[in-house]
Write a protein that holds these residues in place. Sequence first.
Motif, mmCIF file in Angstrom:
data_model
loop_
_atom_site.group_PDB
_atom_site.id
_atom_site.type_symbol
_atom_site.label_atom_id
_atom_site.label_comp_id
_atom_site.label_asym_id
_atom_site.label_seq_id
_atom_site.Cartn_x
_atom_site.Cartn_y
_atom_site.Cartn_z
ATOM 1 N N TYR A 163 -6.292 -14.878 41.884
ATOM 2 C CA TYR A 163 -5.203 -13.941 42.132
ATOM 3 C C TYR A 163 -5.700 -12.499 42.044
ATOM 4 C CZ TYR A 163 -2.209 -17.941 40.733
ATOM 5 O OH TYR A 163 -1.605 -19.155 40.614
ATOM 6 N N ALA A 175 2.626 -21.219 41.074
ATOM 7 C CA ALA A 175 1.925 -19.980 40.743
ATOM 8 C C ALA A 175 1.982 -19.724 39.245
ATOM 9 C CB ALA A 175 2.542 -18.811 41.502
ATOM 10 N N ILE A 192 -2.621 -13.883 46.711
ATOM 11 C CA ILE A 192 -3.430 -15.097 46.595
ATOM 12 C C ILE A 192 -4.752 -14.817 47.310
ATOM 13 C CG2 ILE A 192 -3.597 -17.555 47.067
ATOM 14 C CD1 ILE A 192 -0.536 -17.617 47.245
#
Length: 805
Positions: A138, A58, A65
């Motif tokens: 994101y 990440a 997500i």
Amino acid sequence: MNQQAEPFLKEPVDAAEFAQVHVSRPHESAHLHVSGRATYTDDIPLLAGTLHAALGLAEKAHAKIVSIAFDKVRATPGVVAVFTAEDIPGVNDCGPIVHDDPVLADGVVQYAGQPMFIVVATSHEAARLAARRAEVVYEELPAVLTAQQARAAQQYVVPPMKLARGDSGAKIARAAHHVAGEMTLGGQEQFYLEGQIAYAAPKDDDGMHVWCSTQHPSEMQHLVAHMLGVPSHNVLVECRRMGGGFGGKESQSGLFACCAALAAWKLLCPVKLRPDRDDDMMITGKRHDFHYTYEAGYSDDGLIEGVAVDMTSRCGFSADLSGPVMTRAVCHFDNAYWLPDVSIAGFCGKTNTQSNTAFRGFGGPQGAFAIEYIIDDVARNLGLDPLEVRRRNLYGKTHNNVTPYGQTVEDNVIHELIDELAASSDYRARREAVRAFNARNAVLKKGIALTPVKFGIAFNVTHFNQAGALVHIYTDGSVLVNHGGTEMGQGLNTKVAQVVAHELGVSFARVRVTATDTSKVANTSATAASTGSDLNGKAAQDAAHQLRARLAAFAAERYGAGSVSAADVRFANDTVVAGDAVVPFDEVVAKAYLARVQLWSDGFYATPKLHWDQAKLQGRPFFYYAYGAAVSEVVIDTLTGEMRVLRADALHDVGASLNPAIDVGQVEGAFVQGMGWLTTEELWWKPDGKLMTHAPSTYKIPTVNDMPADFRVQLFKNRNAEESIHRSKAVGEPPLLLPFSVFFAIRDAVAAVSDYKTNPPLNAPATAEEILKAVRAVRGGAVARVASTASTASESAAGTPHEAV
């Protein structure tokens, strides 16, 4: 009967002169280390069809997500498969205590560097390249990054804990003097020579063989089994040796073992996962950094009458081992000192950073650092030598010897140890010389400090204090040992082999220790808490003792002519002595086999006397204490903040050492590692939560040039008061506290800038920048001059520490 098979007669062997313990000998794998022939997990010859895995990490500290597109990942040449949390057949968790630590992020990422998916390819390079080509969308969420922010948000991974004795607030209020303040103590990267690595190969009937660089094979076995949804007996975890493991391979090797096993399970072929160093550092947890506020009341001669400390640690996004780490910090706040009225509060802050974990000392160094800082303040406020203030506050031999958590200190040798070190290091004369040097020099300033150590030995979870071992004697007289501990370079296998050789009266060369293997000794504890030799040495000794008893009974009957009892049979110098008969050990073994005597045995050991109430933070969490002290002398450049350690003298208590050479090496290594933690090793995160010190180019561990120019290490002559393995003491963690002397010597040097009239606001690590900042604060009058002011009832009643002096 064959004449050669008969015993030969000679003078009886004096077993008292034969010893395989309490002697120095090289590490059992030293010849392999230096020749490059030692097999680590990355050196295991690859099985046919082996693939390589890499983790997709990440980039956000806290975010949902929204989507991940793998088209470019799969299009990368060599890529075979991509796996996400949805592919896990069992439980998506690798948390050692609280189940809050997913193997792969599922829906939400909680720190920059958290693994989200696994890429499997035909080569390590292809897998790593492809893992960076995923397109992730994101939705960012608020992130908490520091211990102070977590505390303000009341965001914790485990409930807060508090240990109190007496009424510290009232004692502080009535004391003649008080001191209060706050400081920070940084974390530390594990930085082992060998990073995290796992290699998994599927076996028949849903079996899985995992080679893993881990301190806790049984934990890896359980985690892999739960993740795959199979019984533990389907999973075999093996570890021959590690290239270092300071706690980071106790629980956090689980993620790598699980990922390798998942890929191997899905693809039905061997898969190897070895992250590059920067990926490793981005993924894994560190030593917990701490923020402290404190206040203390003390008398005219420096006796602490009441003290309160508030400790908040940055734990990261999951609990991991943060609860036990804080428990040990709370239990080590006293270090070597009697604190009649004390209040200790511990808060485990939940942050969107790597989940911090076990590290050499396991919270003990962080707890003890705070009281040393307080005593340093007290001494300077009173214009006294800090060593004298430390001496006056030490635990007594027969009184003032009960810890805040209720354990009586029964084996106290710290007074004698400090006296011996102060004399051997010429502390007093050198302190005067340092003062004289500082009076003559405006730019360079020297400092000197002597600090003590009292460190409790045992897991603070009682049931972990157990171990098992297997010992086999083959018909040629050679001996094979397997135990539940893991070898990470600390010499555990060497010491266990010494114990077995001594118990059987054979030479060290006859004994071989094999790889730690969950199919041989089950349900083992981690090799941690400095208990490796204590637990596994005792278990192996138990197994060897049973074998010796069987052989003694056989030898008494076979060679004693009815006049020798089993109790009279002696084992030494590779021989067995039964009356006047002195028989080679291998000959006795061969004949015992023909007589159907069992030549293998299992051993077990559980540490006695331990009990602990976690809710009340009371009991006897430690079997015994290890002690030590060190004197360090430093010089700083007040124009640049640069520092050098000119000389360090360490005197450390390891009881009756099993192997003095190895123990001295452990003390030396711990000192340098602790010195790095307190002086150069600075972890730094960007405001967006990304760790920037994630490679050797940005994270400074000590080098040869940072070693003390004059480094003197001695072992204190002592025998453990408790019946430990041959009356030795643990050596892994306690000496990491010895370089407190370096930090406080630096603080002493900074204080010299104001002629010792101020307490420098020095935080750890005391990097060049931090030293320069403290020098400028002292020189510029930004810090109040030392003054012991009387406490007021209203200030104490407020329940919070006063502003920094």
